[in-house]
Motif scaffolding. Sequence first.
Motif, mmCIF file in Angstrom:
data_model
loop_
_atom_site.group_PDB
_atom_site.id
_atom_site.type_symbol
_atom_site.label_atom_id
_atom_site.label_comp_id
_atom_site.label_asym_id
_atom_site.label_seq_id
_atom_site.Cartn_x
_atom_site.Cartn_y
_atom_site.Cartn_z
ATOM 1 N N VAL A 1 -2.807 11.067 5.996
ATOM 2 C CA VAL A 1 -2.887 10.144 4.859
ATOM 3 C C VAL A 1 -2.141 8.852 5.178
ATOM 4 C CG1 VAL A 1 -2.269 9.772 2.438
ATOM 5 C CG2 VAL A 1 -3.228 11.946 3.143
ATOM 6 N N ALA A 2 -1.036 8.941 5.886
ATOM 7 C CA ALA A 2 -0.318 7.732 6.297
ATOM 8 C C ALA A 2 -1.205 6.860 7.181
ATOM 9 C CB ALA A 2 0.978 8.103 7.010
ATOM 10 N N TRP B 1 0.826 -1.195 0.000
ATOM 11 C CA TRP B 1 0.000 0.000 0.000
ATOM 12 C C TRP B 1 0.867 1.255 0.000
ATOM 13 C CZ3 TRP B 1 -5.206 0.916 -0.300
ATOM 14 C CH2 TRP B 1 -6.023 -0.199 -0.338
ATOM 15 N N ALA B 2 0.389 2.276 -0.699
ATOM 16 C CA ALA B 2 1.095 3.555 -0.803
ATOM 17 C C ALA B 2 0.067 4.670 -0.974
ATOM 18 C CB ALA B 2 2.049 3.529 -1.991
ATOM 19 N N TRP B 3 0.546 5.889 -1.039
ATOM 20 C CA TRP B 3 -0.328 7.020 -1.327
ATOM 21 C C TRP B 3 0.422 7.995 -2.219
ATOM 22 C CZ3 TRP B 3 0.474 12.165 -0.268
ATOM 23 C CH2 TRP B 3 1.505 12.472 0.621
ATOM 24 N N ASP B 4 -0.351 8.867 -2.880
ATOM 25 C CA ASP B 4 0.244 9.881 -3.742
ATOM 26 C C ASP B 4 -0.769 10.993 -3.952
ATOM 27 O OD1 ASP B 4 2.091 11.159 -5.340
ATOM 28 O OD2 ASP B 4 2.225 9.570 -6.830
ATOM 29 N N TYR B 5 -0.302 12.101 -4.496
ATOM 30 C CA TYR B 5 -1.195 13.187 -4.897
ATOM 31 C C TYR B 5 -1.679 12.898 -6.312
ATOM 32 C CZ TYR B 5 0.581 15.915 -0.941
ATOM 33 O OH TYR B 5 0.912 16.363 0.301
ATOM 34 N N ASN B 6 -2.927 13.290 -6.614
ATOM 35 C CA ASN B 6 -3.486 13.055 -7.946
ATOM 36 C C ASN B 6 -3.880 14.378 -8.594
ATOM 37 O OD1 ASN B 6 -4.584 11.696 -10.159
ATOM 38 N ND2 ASN B 6 -6.604 11.654 -9.238
ATOM 39 N N PRO B 7 -3.242 14.855 -9.643
ATOM 40 C CA PRO B 7 -2.280 14.138 -10.464
ATOM 41 C C PRO B 7 -0.842 14.234 -9.955
ATOM 42 C CG PRO B 7 -2.820 16.205 -11.528
ATOM 43 C CD PRO B 7 -3.667 16.109 -10.275
ATOM 44 N N ASP B 8 -0.501 15.297 -9.211
ATOM 45 C CA ASP B 8 0.843 15.400 -8.626
ATOM 46 C C ASP B 8 0.806 16.431 -7.501
ATOM 47 O OD1 ASP B 8 1.366 18.086 -9.693
ATOM 48 O OD2 ASP B 8 1.642 17.108 -11.621
ATOM 49 N N LEU C 1 -5.431 -1.301 -6.637
ATOM 50 C CA LEU C 1 -4.068 -0.801 -6.837
ATOM 51 C C LEU C 1 -3.322 -0.642 -5.518
ATOM 52 C CD1 LEU C 1 -4.664 1.967 -9.546
ATOM 53 C CD2 LEU C 1 -3.925 -0.403 -9.881
ATOM 54 N N GLU C 2 -4.024 -0.905 -4.398
ATOM 55 C CA GLU C 2 -3.474 -0.694 -3.065
ATOM 56 C C GLU C 2 -2.870 0.708 -2.967
ATOM 57 O OE1 GLU C 2 -1.065 -4.136 -2.030
ATOM 58 O OE2 GLU C 2 -2.890 -5.309 -1.721
ATOM 59 N N LEU C 3 -3.728 1.687 -3.273
ATOM 60 C CA LEU C 3 -3.287 3.074 -3.398
ATOM 61 C C LEU C 3 -4.322 4.021 -2.810
ATOM 62 C CD1 LEU C 3 -1.181 5.026 -4.698
ATOM 63 C CD2 LEU C 3 -2.574 4.915 -6.767
ATOM 64 N N VAL C 4 -3.856 5.015 -2.084
ATOM 65 C CA VAL C 4 -4.685 6.113 -1.600
ATOM 66 C C VAL C 4 -4.242 7.353 -2.373
ATOM 67 C CG1 VAL C 4 -5.302 7.546 0.381
ATOM 68 C CG2 VAL C 4 -4.927 5.080 0.694
ATOM 69 N N LEU C 5 -5.205 8.041 -2.978
ATOM 70 C CA LEU C 5 -4.890 9.242 -3.753
ATOM 71 C C LEU C 5 -5.484 10.470 -3.087
ATOM 72 C CD1 LEU C 5 -5.464 8.084 -7.445
ATOM 73 C CD2 LEU C 5 -3.288 8.519 -6.287
ATOM 74 N N VAL C 6 -4.657 11.488 -2.882
ATOM 75 C CA VAL C 6 -5.110 12.775 -2.368
ATOM 76 C C VAL C 6 -5.493 13.618 -3.575
ATOM 77 C CG1 VAL C 6 -4.473 14.854 -1.094
ATOM 78 C CG2 VAL C 6 -3.628 12.602 -0.342
ATOM 79 N N HIS C 7 -6.771 14.016 -3.625
ATOM 80 C CA HIS C 7 -7.273 14.747 -4.792
ATOM 81 C C HIS C 7 -7.263 16.260 -4.609
ATOM 82 C CE1 HIS C 7 -8.594 11.170 -6.932
ATOM 83 N NE2 HIS C 7 -8.951 10.689 -5.766
ATOM 84 N N SER C 8 -7.427 16.721 -3.359
ATOM 85 C CA SER C 8 -7.413 18.162 -3.122
ATOM 86 C C SER C 8 -7.011 18.449 -1.691
ATOM 87 C CB SER C 8 -8.783 18.777 -3.402
ATOM 88 O OG SER C 8 -9.735 18.318 -2.466
#
Length: 84
Positions: free
Chosen positions: A30-31, A3-10, A72-79
């Motif tokens: 987010v962690a 599992w991981a996280w990221d900003y969407n799109p960056d 995708l085992e993913l957390v996305l931060v959208h805003s």
Amino acid sequence: MTWAWDYNPDKTHVAGGAPLAFLAAVEEKVAEVVRMAEAVYLDGTAYTGGPLSLETVAVKGGMFTYGIIPRLELVLVHSVSPNP
């Protein structure tokens, strides 16, 4: 997968110009969300359910919106929205 996280799109698009202390609070929370998702979706790649809704969380200095993508085992931060 892990599992991981990221900003969407960056990060620049989502959080550019936000105060560093606020972003630290966002990233800490987010962690926690990643750890929760990892515990709830033990094998996220096997997830067969429908789409998950976006969630909004308040943190010190503002709030942020994220979504979990189990397959995708993913957390996305959208805003991110720092307080004025």
